[in-house]
Motif scaffolding. Structure first.
Motif, mmCIF file in Angstrom:
data_model
loop_
_atom_site.group_PDB
_atom_site.id
_atom_site.type_symbol
_atom_site.label_atom_id
_atom_site.label_comp_id
_atom_site.label_asym_id
_atom_site.label_seq_id
_atom_site.Cartn_x
_atom_site.Cartn_y
_atom_site.Cartn_z
ATOM 1 N N HIS A 127 -19.956 -1.838 8.700
ATOM 2 C CA HIS A 127 -20.934 -0.828 8.083
ATOM 3 C C HIS A 127 -21.233 0.535 8.784
ATOM 4 O O HIS A 127 -21.282 1.426 7.901
ATOM 5 C CB HIS A 127 -22.179 -1.481 7.791
ATOM 6 N N ASN A 128 -21.073 0.255 10.186
ATOM 7 C CA ASN A 128 -21.298 1.604 10.877
ATOM 8 C C ASN A 128 -22.696 2.265 10.701
ATOM 9 O O ASN A 128 -22.959 3.155 11.059
ATOM 10 C CB ASN A 128 -20.294 2.865 10.377
ATOM 11 N N MET A 129 -23.883 1.328 10.500
ATOM 12 C CA MET A 129 -24.977 1.837 10.311
ATOM 13 C C MET A 129 -25.603 1.547 11.666
ATOM 14 O O MET A 129 -26.697 0.896 12.009
ATOM 15 C CB MET A 129 -25.981 1.007 9.244
ATOM 16 N N ARG A 130 -25.178 2.145 12.756
ATOM 17 C CA ARG A 130 -25.501 2.171 14.115
ATOM 18 C C ARG A 130 -25.536 3.714 14.682
ATOM 19 O O ARG A 130 -25.055 4.277 13.790
ATOM 20 C CB ARG A 130 -24.488 1.430 15.020
ATOM 21 N N PHE A 131 -26.034 3.731 15.788
ATOM 22 C CA PHE A 131 -26.362 4.790 16.583
ATOM 23 C C PHE A 131 -26.828 5.904 15.734
ATOM 24 O O PHE A 131 -28.059 5.581 15.198
ATOM 25 C CB PHE A 131 -24.757 5.543 16.868
ATOM 26 N N ASP A 132 -26.313 7.184 15.111
ATOM 27 C CA ASP A 132 -26.966 8.247 14.372
ATOM 28 C C ASP A 132 -27.500 7.651 13.144
ATOM 29 O O ASP A 132 -28.388 7.870 12.362
ATOM 30 C CB ASP A 132 -26.072 9.520 14.306
ATOM 31 N N LEU A 133 -26.857 6.531 12.423
ATOM 32 C CA LEU A 133 -27.163 6.198 11.307
ATOM 33 C C LEU A 133 -28.335 5.020 11.262
ATOM 34 O O LEU A 133 -28.503 4.401 10.146
ATOM 35 C CB LEU A 133 -26.278 5.709 10.429
ATOM 36 N N LYS A 134 -28.534 4.571 12.463
ATOM 37 C CA LYS A 134 -29.360 3.584 12.629
ATOM 38 C C LYS A 134 -30.858 3.736 11.891
ATOM 39 O O LYS A 134 -31.448 3.173 11.348
ATOM 40 C CB LYS A 134 -29.476 3.049 14.169
ATOM 41 N N ASP A 135 -31.067 5.088 12.259
ATOM 42 C CA ASP A 135 -32.415 5.607 11.467
ATOM 43 C C ASP A 135 -32.585 5.545 9.847
ATOM 44 O O ASP A 135 -33.545 5.308 9.486
ATOM 45 C CB ASP A 135 -32.871 7.035 12.204
ATOM 46 N N VAL A 136 -31.302 5.693 9.543
ATOM 47 C CA VAL A 136 -31.124 5.639 8.176
ATOM 48 C C VAL A 136 -31.445 4.300 7.539
ATOM 49 O O VAL A 136 -32.165 3.932 6.508
ATOM 50 C CB VAL A 136 -29.703 6.198 7.502
ATOM 51 N N ALA A 137 -31.046 3.233 8.394
ATOM 52 C CA ALA A 137 -31.163 2.017 7.863
ATOM 53 C C ALA A 137 -32.731 1.515 7.907
ATOM 54 O O ALA A 137 -33.389 0.911 6.974
ATOM 55 C CB ALA A 137 -30.564 0.837 8.845
ATOM 56 N N TYR A 138 -33.547 2.155 8.944
ATOM 57 C CA TYR A 138 -34.825 2.046 9.028
ATOM 58 C C TYR A 138 -35.463 2.823 7.644
ATOM 59 O O TYR A 138 -36.404 1.964 7.244
ATOM 60 C CB TYR A 138 -35.538 2.829 10.248
ATOM 61 N N ALA A 139 -34.918 3.999 7.384
ATOM 62 C CA ALA A 139 -35.398 4.581 6.336
ATOM 63 C C ALA A 139 -35.402 3.813 5.157
ATOM 64 O O ALA A 139 -36.414 3.774 4.271
ATOM 65 C CB ALA A 139 -34.886 6.098 6.320
ATOM 66 N N LEU A 140 -34.356 3.493 4.731
ATOM 67 C CA LEU A 140 -33.958 2.303 3.572
ATOM 68 C C LEU A 140 -34.800 1.335 3.439
ATOM 69 O O LEU A 140 -35.334 0.910 2.595
ATOM 70 C CB LEU A 140 -32.598 2.113 3.354
ATOM 71 N N HIS A 141 -35.073 0.757 4.616
ATOM 72 C CA HIS A 141 -35.996 -0.412 4.469
ATOM 73 C C HIS A 141 -37.416 -0.005 4.476
ATOM 74 O O HIS A 141 -37.957 -0.804 3.726
ATOM 75 C CB HIS A 141 -36.137 -1.223 5.945
ATOM 76 N N LEU A 142 -37.879 0.909 4.651
ATOM 77 C CA LEU A 142 -39.290 1.295 4.384
ATOM 78 C C LEU A 142 -39.440 1.807 2.923
ATOM 79 O O LEU A 142 -40.582 1.652 2.387
ATOM 80 C CB LEU A 142 -39.521 2.854 5.131
#
Length: 503
Positions: A127-142
């Motif tokens: 999925h590559n939702m790591r590093f710079d995209l990790k914050d995007v995963a947090y945003a989507l969860h919120l």
């Protein structure tokens, strides 16, 4: 005392090395070796799914639009997300950080802000939702209107799960629009300019012109949504984020604001990218039938449902078969299934389009493909290899200038037996003619492999035969691979047979 501590330390390292060695053997056996020998559990799938169901004589409620251009396919994704009113179901194998990912996620957040219920399903490893995209995963969860799940996340204790990958690429908008194809989300798939780094792929958009009738399962979009629900609710799928720390919440909130600002500035600078007025009915072609096919959800080797369907379609061909795949790696098991399908068209009526050594970006897969290049030519197939800018990533089957299959299935054992895969089979002479014209442009940047495995330039040969002016037609230039690339593929190809079942 110091000597004693040193001895204990050495002993700990020794036991750790032993444990690591045991684990690596365990992982290799159950993550690699067993897949070579396990036979998928057979069901009555083939008996229940007759090949003639793909053809119809009446006009379907589904129309289909082809998305061939990289930039245009990116704009189409924006448009689909913009036009969602109630629900947006998204599945992807991989997301690559960059401009495309920023546009994708900011558009999704904008849709969720206006009340659209969004579900995003990604592969659990790639999925590559790591590093710079990790914050995007947090945003989507919120966001209360967005759910994010991953399919089969990494499990170090069960290495057999590592090969059960989600390879689907789907966007389903309400019950009237759906996209399926081979593109992941990454700049290389949508870049406007040609370059060696560009990835050339193919998507289709299915347009249901009668949403009310779709409830009665007249539309392939309902089949796609049913499959999506099945994967989403499966035990293999789980939420990527379940709880955020205070710091993670702050990062997620900041990312939401950042993506909103990014989208606003992009819309102001490039208003043409955000045009709500795409008439998908006008852009699409009528069909007699659109059928959605997919693999089962299983660990270990799956029963190859999609490969069954594609080989049976080839077996039903009366005049011609066209196959496009980034690489061709048919294992012995796959060839046995193909033989059982009883293909009757002559080898010279079968055209195969794939990457050349110079264009392929995947050295591991091409090392496996290399073993099958000569046998395909020896069998009399017309094998064409791409030498234009970028690489080929599209997966397509055409039968008799009437039937087309487009989706995620690569012609290899991983797609046949290991990953989730999905395609749509389109019964439409008009769409297939349009697709054929687009493919001919790619063929014009490709070279046919001759009987001696060198390249033919058919256009120049034709002109020579007609005593025409050779200079009036530009020859296709062989795209040479670097010495390092040749060396890597050459070495890997020596061992590829041992791991062919995983390529």
């Amino acid at each position: 005392m110091i000597i004693r501590i040193t001895a204990i330390t050495k002993k700990c390292f020794k036991y750790a090395a032993i444990l690591l060695g045991v684990y690596l053997i365990y992982a290799f056996v159950f993550g690699v070796v067993v897949f070579r020998f396990l036979t998928p559990a057979a069901t009555d799938y083939l008996e229940q799914q007759a090949v003639d169901r793909f053809w119809e004589e009446s006009v379907s409620k589904d129309r289909v639009a082809l998305l061939e251009g990289r930039y245009e396919s990116g704009l189409a994704r924006i448009n689909l997300i913009e036009n969602a009113e109630e629900s947006l179901d998204i599945a992807y194998f991989s997301i690559h950080d960059g401009m495309a990912a920023n546009i994708f996620f900011s558009s999704i957040i904008e849709a969720a802000e206006r009340g659209v219920e969004v579900r995003i399903l990604l592969d659990g490893i790639f999925h590559n939702m790591r590093f710079d995209l990790k914050d995007v995963a947090y945003a989507l969860h919120l966001h209360p209107n967005i759910e994010l799940k991953i399919y089969e996340p990494i499990d170090l204790l069960r290495p057999w799960t590592w090969n059960n990958r989600l390879h689907d690429k789907l966007i389903i908008v309400d019950e009237n629009l759906a996209m399926i194809g081979g593109r992941n989300i990454g700049d290389e798939y949508f870049v406007k300019e040609d370059s060696d780094a560009a990835t050339n792929d193919r998507d289709v958009v299915i347009v249901n012109v009668d949403v009310v009738a779709a409830v009665d399962r007249d539309s392939a979009i309902i089949e796609m949504k049913t499959y999506y629900d099945q994967v989403w609710n499966h035990e293999f799928s789980e939420h990527m984020v379940t709880k955020l720390s205070t710091g993670q919440q702050r990062k997620g909130e900041a990312k939401i604001l950042e993506l909103k600002q990014f989208l606003g500035e992009l819309e102001e600078a490039n208003p043409e990218m955000f045009d709500h007025s795409v008439d998908w009915v006008a852009e699409s072609f009528p069909t007699n039938n659109v059928t959605f096919i997919h693999n089962p959800l299983e660990r270990f080797n799956k029963e190859p449902w999609v490969w069954y369907e594609l080989t049976n379609l080839a077996g039903a061909a009366a005049e011609s078969v066209f196959v496009q795949s980034p690489y061709i790696i048919p294992t012995k098991k796959m060839m046995e299934i193909l033989d059982e399908a009883g293909v009757t068209v002559q080898p010279e009526a079968v055209n195969v389009l794939t990457n050349s050594l110079g264009s392929t970006p995947n050295v591991f897969a091409y090392a496996g493909h290399k073993r099958h290049r000569k046998p395909m030519v020896d069998a009399g197939l017309n094998v064409y290899e791409y030498h234009g800018p970028g690489s080929l990533h599209a997966k397509t089957l055409m039968v008799d200038d009437r039937l087309s299959a487009v989706g995620t299935f690569n012609l290899d054992a991983r797609s046949a037996f290991l990953s989730t895969e999905s395609m749509v089979v389109i019964d439409s002479a008009e769409f297939t003619e349009h697709l054929k014209n687009e493919i001919e442009y790619i063929m014009g940047q490709s070279l046919k492999v001759a009987d001696d495995y060198s390249y033919l330039n058919e256009e120049l040969e034709k002109l020579e035969a007609e005593n025409a002016d050779e200079d009036s037609v530009a020859a296709v230039t062989v795209r040479e691979a670097t010495m390092l690339k040749r060396l890597m593929i050459g070495i890997l190809s020596l061992f590829s047979y041992l791991f062919e079942h995983l390529l």
